[in-house]
Design an enzyme around this catalytic site. Structure first.
Site, PDB file in Angstrom:
ATOM      1  N   SER A 328       0.804  -1.229   0.000  1.00  0.00           N
ATOM      2  CA  SER A 328       0.000   0.000   0.000  1.00  0.00           C
ATOM      3  C   SER A 328       0.836   1.277   0.000  1.00  0.00           C
ATOM      4  CB  SER A 328      -0.935   0.006   1.208  1.00  0.00           C
ATOM      5  OG  SER A 328      -1.901  -1.022   1.081  1.00  0.00           O
ATOM      6  N   ASP A 352     -17.545   2.266  -0.790  1.00  0.00           N
ATOM      7  CA  ASP A 352     -16.745   1.043  -0.812  1.00  0.00           C
ATOM      8  C   ASP A 352     -17.569  -0.106  -0.232  1.00  0.00           C
ATOM      9  OD1 ASP A 352     -14.836  -0.962  -0.664  1.00  0.00           O
ATOM     10  OD2 ASP A 352     -13.948  -0.165   1.188  1.00  0.00           O
ATOM     11  N   ASP A 365     -11.523  -6.152  -0.616  1.00  0.00           N
ATOM     12  CA  ASP A 365     -10.837  -5.132   0.163  1.00  0.00           C
ATOM     13  C   ASP A 365     -10.312  -5.785   1.439  1.00  0.00           C
ATOM     14  OD1 ASP A 365     -10.301  -2.724   1.800  1.00  0.00           O
ATOM     15  OD2 ASP A 365     -11.337  -1.687   0.175  1.00  0.00           O
ATOM     16  N   HIS A 371     -15.289   0.294   3.625  1.00  0.00           N
ATOM     17  CA  HIS A 371     -14.933   1.476   4.407  1.00  0.00           C
ATOM     18  C   HIS A 371     -15.995   2.567   4.336  1.00  0.00           C
ATOM     19  CE1 HIS A 371     -10.919  -0.388   3.826  1.00  0.00           C
ATOM     20  NE2 HIS A 371     -10.646   0.159   5.011  1.00  0.00           N
ATOM     21  N   CYS A 384      -7.694   2.189   1.628  1.00  0.00           N
ATOM     22  CA  CYS A 384      -8.807   1.470   0.999  1.00  0.00           C
ATOM     23  C   CYS A 384      -8.376   0.876  -0.338  1.00  0.00           C
ATOM     24  CB  CYS A 384      -9.981   2.427   0.792  1.00  0.00           C
ATOM     25  SG  CYS A 384     -11.364   1.689  -0.084  1.00  0.00           S
TER      26      CYS A 384
END
Length: 652
Positions: A328, A352, A365, A371, A384
């Site tokens: 990430s 999301d 996810d 989220h 996310c």
């Protein structure tokens, strides 16, 4: 009967014999004169040179090797003199083994000394002498000197030795020197510096000792010495002093380096910290390390075996040669790509649901229930995945590739170390070349782009490239070449030369877009919902950061369970950061191999580094970092059809 002598005939014969003798004598004398003329006149130059060679010797004087110091003047590599006992096998008058046995009665010669001697003898066939013992005591020197007449071909020599006073600290930066082997001797003999290496026994093998070998070595001097018939020096006729090698003043802060290395505890991994405005590398960590002093005299078999066969790979220079998916930590750059290309604006948002669908495949996810509402700021703060699945699908792989390349992803940075790995910045062209023997695998598919978008898939970068990228971002797009040597200093004139005096260019980015991404990265550490908030909430400085967690192997649809996964197959923990956020003085990237979550392990390591550099605070707790129970930055568990492929180059 009386014999009558012919006196005239006798006189004639006598005169003929006398004439013949005289002629013979004159011929011999003429030959002798001719020989003298040949030797003294015609061949005068040749034999004069031979006579001078027997009488006068030109001996090389090895220069002092340059020192290596950190940015504050701490000595990292220095020289000291000591006596060595050396044998020239060609001059021995008896069996080599018996000579060594006799020497062992005067000085201590252990089994390891004999093994090293034999190995050096094989590697150094063209050298005049080979050491059987180094660092003799004064008492040993005295004992041998008193008995030297018994050992023709054996000498005590005063030699310079290299020492690394801090041992393992910064070992992958400094590297080490070692005795010149046959291959290196052949390379030197065919090069321009052949004469400059006369009498030199050691050369840089790894790290800065190797990449700055020419500067560190210096200029060899010479001494013209008159010798006796037995070869002993009588007097010095002339002397050309050697020029010491240049000193290297590093950009590294060795105290910061110590803090960073200790912060890893028992974890394997790498960290690179850079001063964004200059490209100075402040800390360069590869864990575990090794003691470079082991290599100076020739490493023993047991130590070499321990280092070379260890599963932890202590000899691997991880920041330079280790390649890892960025996880990430890739997302801020994806967000910046969206802003710069106009694909998305910062206020664009989406709901999301906890997954993203593409071609009938579901990409999950990290948070199964999703989220909620996500805009660009929150996509970075809470990390996310669904936001970036969607964004990657919009951008397309070619746009991602073209945007990331100027930041140094998948590019050689040009750091002043050898053997830098390029890593992999994926593209359709790269995949066709990578799988050229498997036509079915050559086609780029949408799922490849989805995995790339969250820093997994074929992505594979060195920690150095990650640190260089975040330093460029922190420096508002101004690119500074990362370097370990800041200044090269002439030891005689003390003239100092900067190695990187100017920037390498600028990435044309809009400042407002950079500020949006930076603000979101600050939210990662300061917003209560940020993935690194718990770690930095009490920090007296403002940090822009991003946590990351990257799979080491594909899960093939199975749920990840760290406890049930072999240690070396667990996820890597990553973190990137810059601070202070308003005027960055330091930017860093780190990976802790198989350590779990970026927020739980990598971020605490980074905080210890930032605390020391910005506050002068050293961590009191030397224990291994402990990951908290929740997983704020786990990567998705994908279906078998969409599991992120593992980069073959990243099987560390």
């Amino acid at each position: 009967m009386t014999e009558i002598k012919d006196n005239d005939r006798e006189i004639h014969l006598f005169r003929m014999r006398l004439t013949a003798v005289v002629v013979f004598v004159f011929i011999c004398f003429g030959l002798l004169v001719a020989r003298f003329v040949w030797l003294q006149v015609v061949q005068h130059s040749k034999y004069m040179a031979q006579a001078e060679d027997n009488r006068i010797a030109l001996l090389p004087i090895v220069p002092n090797r340059g020192l290596i110091l950190d940015r504050n003047g701490a000595v990292l590599a220095r020289n000291y003199s000591a006596y060595t006992l050396e044998i020239t096998p060609s001059k021995l008058q008896s069996n080599l083994e018996s000579v060594i046995d006799e020497l062992a009665k005067l000085v201590t010669i252990e089994a390891k000394d004999r093994k090293r001697f034999k190995r050096l003898l094989e590697e150094s066939k063209n050298f005049a002498s080979v050491p059987i013992r180094t660092r003799l005591t004064d008492e040993e020197v005295a004992r041998f000197t008193a008995q030297r007449f018994r050992f023709p071909g054996v000498e005590v020599q005063a030699r310079l030795f290299r020492q690394y006073p801090l041992g393992e600290v910064a070992s992958h930066v400094i590297g080490y020197i070692g005795r010149i082997n046959q291959s290196e001797a052949n390379d030197l003999a065919g090069g321009d510096d052949a004469a400059n290496y006369n009498g030199t026994d050691y050369i840089g093998k790894e790290g800065l000792e190797k990449s700055y070998e020419r500067q560190l070595h210096g200029q060899t001097g010479y001494e013209e010495v008159e010798r006796s018939a037995g070869g002993r020096a009588i007097r010095t006729l002339s002397r050309t002093e050697p020029t010491p090698g240049d000193n290297l003043i590093l950009s590294v802060d060795i105290e910061l380096q110590k803090v960073a290395e200790e912060a890893f505890g028992d974890f394997r991994g790498a960290l690179v910290a850079i001063e964004p405005g200059t490209g100075d590398i402040l800390a360069y960590v590869s864990r575990p390390g090794f003691d470079p002093n082991l290599f100076v005299d020739g490493i023993d078999a047991q130590s070499w075996n321990d280092l070379n066969t260890s599963l932890d790979r202590p000899l691997m220079n991880r920041p330079l040669s280790g390649t890892y998916p960025p996880g990430s930590t890739f997302k801020p750059f994806m967000a910046l790509a969206a802003l710069e290309t106009g694909v998305r604006k910062a206020d664009w948002g989406m709901h999301d649901p906890g997954f993203f669908m593409l071609g009938g495949h579901r990409f999950n996810d990290d948070k199964r229930e999703g989220h909620g509402y996500i805009d660009m700021y929150r996509s970075i703060v809470v990390s996310c995945d669904s936001y970036y699945y969607s964004l990657g699908n919009q951008l397309g792989i070619q746009a991602i590739h073209d945007f990331m390349a100027p930041f140094g992803f998948g590019q050689i940075t040009g750091i002043d170390l050898l053997h830098e790995q390029k890593g992999v910045l994926p593209s359709p062209d790269w995949k066709r070349e990578r799988f050229k023997r498997n036509r079915a695998a050559q086609k780029w598919v949408g799922g490849d782009t989805i995995s790339i978008s969250i820093g997994n898939g074929f992505n594979s970068y060195t920690p150095l490239q990650m640190a260089h990228a975040v330093a460029t971002l922190a420096n508002d797009g101004v690119v500074m070449k990362p370097h370990l040597v800041k200044i090269v200093e002439d030891p005689v004139t003390h003239k100092r030369t900067l190695t990187v005096p100017t920037n390498s260019g600028r990435i044309p980015l809009k400042q407002e877009n950079i500020d949006i991404v930076k603000r979101a990265m600050i939210g990662v550490t300061s917003d209560v919902s940020g993935t690194a908030y718990t770690i930095f909430r009490n920090a007296p400085y403002t940090v822009g950061g991003k946590t990351g967690t990257a799979q080491v192997v594909g899960l093939k649809g199975q749920k990840y369970n760290a406890a049930a996964t072999p240690e070396r197959l667990r996820d890597n923990a990553l973190f990137i950061a810059f601070a202070p956020a308003d005027h960055p003085r330091i930017a860093l990237a780190l990976v802790a191999e198989n350590a779990g979550w970026g927020a739980g392990v990598a971020a605490p390591i980074a905080k210890k580094v930032l605390d020391y550099y910005l506050l002068g605070k050293k961590p009191g707790d030397k224990d291994k970092p402990v990951a908290p129970p929740p997983n704020p930055d786990a990567e998705p568990q994908s279906d078998p059809q969409t599991a992120a492929p593992v980069n073959p180059a990243n099987k560390e």
